[in-house]
Write a protein that holds these residues in place. Structure first.
Motif, PDB file in Angstrom:
ATOM      1  N   ASP A   1     -26.524 139.830   4.410  1.00 32.04           N
ATOM      2  CA  ASP A   1     -27.396 140.044   3.253  1.00 32.04           C
ATOM      3  C   ASP A   1     -27.023 141.324   2.508  1.00 32.04           C
ATOM      4  OD1 ASP A   1     -28.762 137.709   3.905  1.00 32.04           O
ATOM      5  OD2 ASP A   1     -30.386 138.769   4.957  1.00 32.04           O
ATOM      6  N   ASP A   2     -26.724 142.387   3.259  1.00 31.16           N
ATOM      7  CA  ASP A   2     -26.301 143.645   2.642  1.00 31.16           C
ATOM      8  C   ASP A   2     -24.983 143.479   1.893  1.00 31.16           C
ATOM      9  OD1 ASP A   2     -28.531 144.933   3.625  1.00 31.16           O
ATOM     10  OD2 ASP A   2     -27.485 145.826   5.339  1.00 31.16           O
TER      11      ASP A   2
ATOM     12  N   ASN B   1     -24.247 144.076  -2.068  1.00 32.86           N
ATOM     13  CA  ASN B   1     -23.180 144.948  -2.566  1.00 32.86           C
ATOM     14  C   ASN B   1     -22.304 144.227  -3.580  1.00 32.86           C
ATOM     15  OD1 ASN B   1     -23.835 147.285  -1.172  1.00 32.86           O
ATOM     16  ND2 ASN B   1     -22.555 146.787   0.578  1.00 32.86           N
TER      17      ASN B   1
ATOM     18  N   SER C   1     -17.603 146.352   4.847  1.00 34.78           N
ATOM     19  CA  SER C   1     -18.637 145.776   5.715  1.00 34.78           C
ATOM     20  C   SER C   1     -18.217 144.424   6.274  1.00 34.78           C
ATOM     21  CB  SER C   1     -19.947 145.627   4.945  1.00 34.78           C
ATOM     22  OG  SER C   1     -20.463 146.891   4.594  1.00 34.78           O
TER      23      SER C   1
ATOM     24  N   MET D   1     -26.609 141.943   8.064  1.00 34.45           N
ATOM     25  CA  MET D   1     -25.393 142.570   7.555  1.00 34.45           C
ATOM     26  C   MET D   1     -24.811 141.731   6.412  1.00 34.45           C
ATOM     27  SD  MET D   1     -22.192 143.803   9.813  1.00 34.45           S
ATOM     28  CE  MET D   1     -21.697 145.461   9.516  1.00 34.45           C
TER      29      MET D   1
END
Length: 139
Positions: free
Chosen positions: A34-35, A39, A51, A32
């Protein structure tokens, strides 16, 4: 023969211990995180900030991930605020130029109201940028 048995037991113990490895909260949160980083790098600040809120709620014991998320929160917030400053400044400059070109007093006054609103928004966004920078610098 004794060495063979000892080696076999040692190998079984290593496999047994590695099979029992439980992921830490930080390891679970890493995908998460890394995402979120992706972004932020792509300029998708709102999804990144949303997030981070989810990460903090889902992984309350992931201390390292939460620390990194805080840094990303500040970075994304700063970049988003800077982007808003740029947009507001452009609109403000266009409005200032349009005031002198407006044909009627009514249109000039409407544009002055818009100018005042944009100026207040610009000042507020600049304040947000200053506050975030101060927090990043530890002040």
């Amino acid at each position: 023969m004794k060495n063979l048995i000892t080696s076999a037991v040692a190998i079984l113990m290593v496999f047994g211990l590695s099979a029992c490895h439980q992921q830490t909260e930080d390891e679970k949160a890493q995908p998460m995180l890394d995402d979120i980083e992706a972004n932020v790098k792509n300029g998708d600040f709102r999804p990144a900030l949303d997030s981070i809120v989810v990460l903090r709620a889902r992984f309350p014991k992931a201390v390292n991930a939460r620390k990194k998320a805080l840094e990303l929160w500040q970075e994304a917030s700063l970049l988003q605020a800077q982007h808003e400053v740029e947009i507001t400044d452009s609109a403000l400059q266009a409005t200032l130029a349009a005031i002198d070109k407006a044909p009627t007093l009514l249109e000039q006054n409407m544009l002055r109201n818009k100018r005042d609103s944009l100026k207040a928004r610009y000042d507020a966004e600049c304040g947000v940028v200053r506050i975030i920078r101060a927090k990043q610098n530890g002040k």
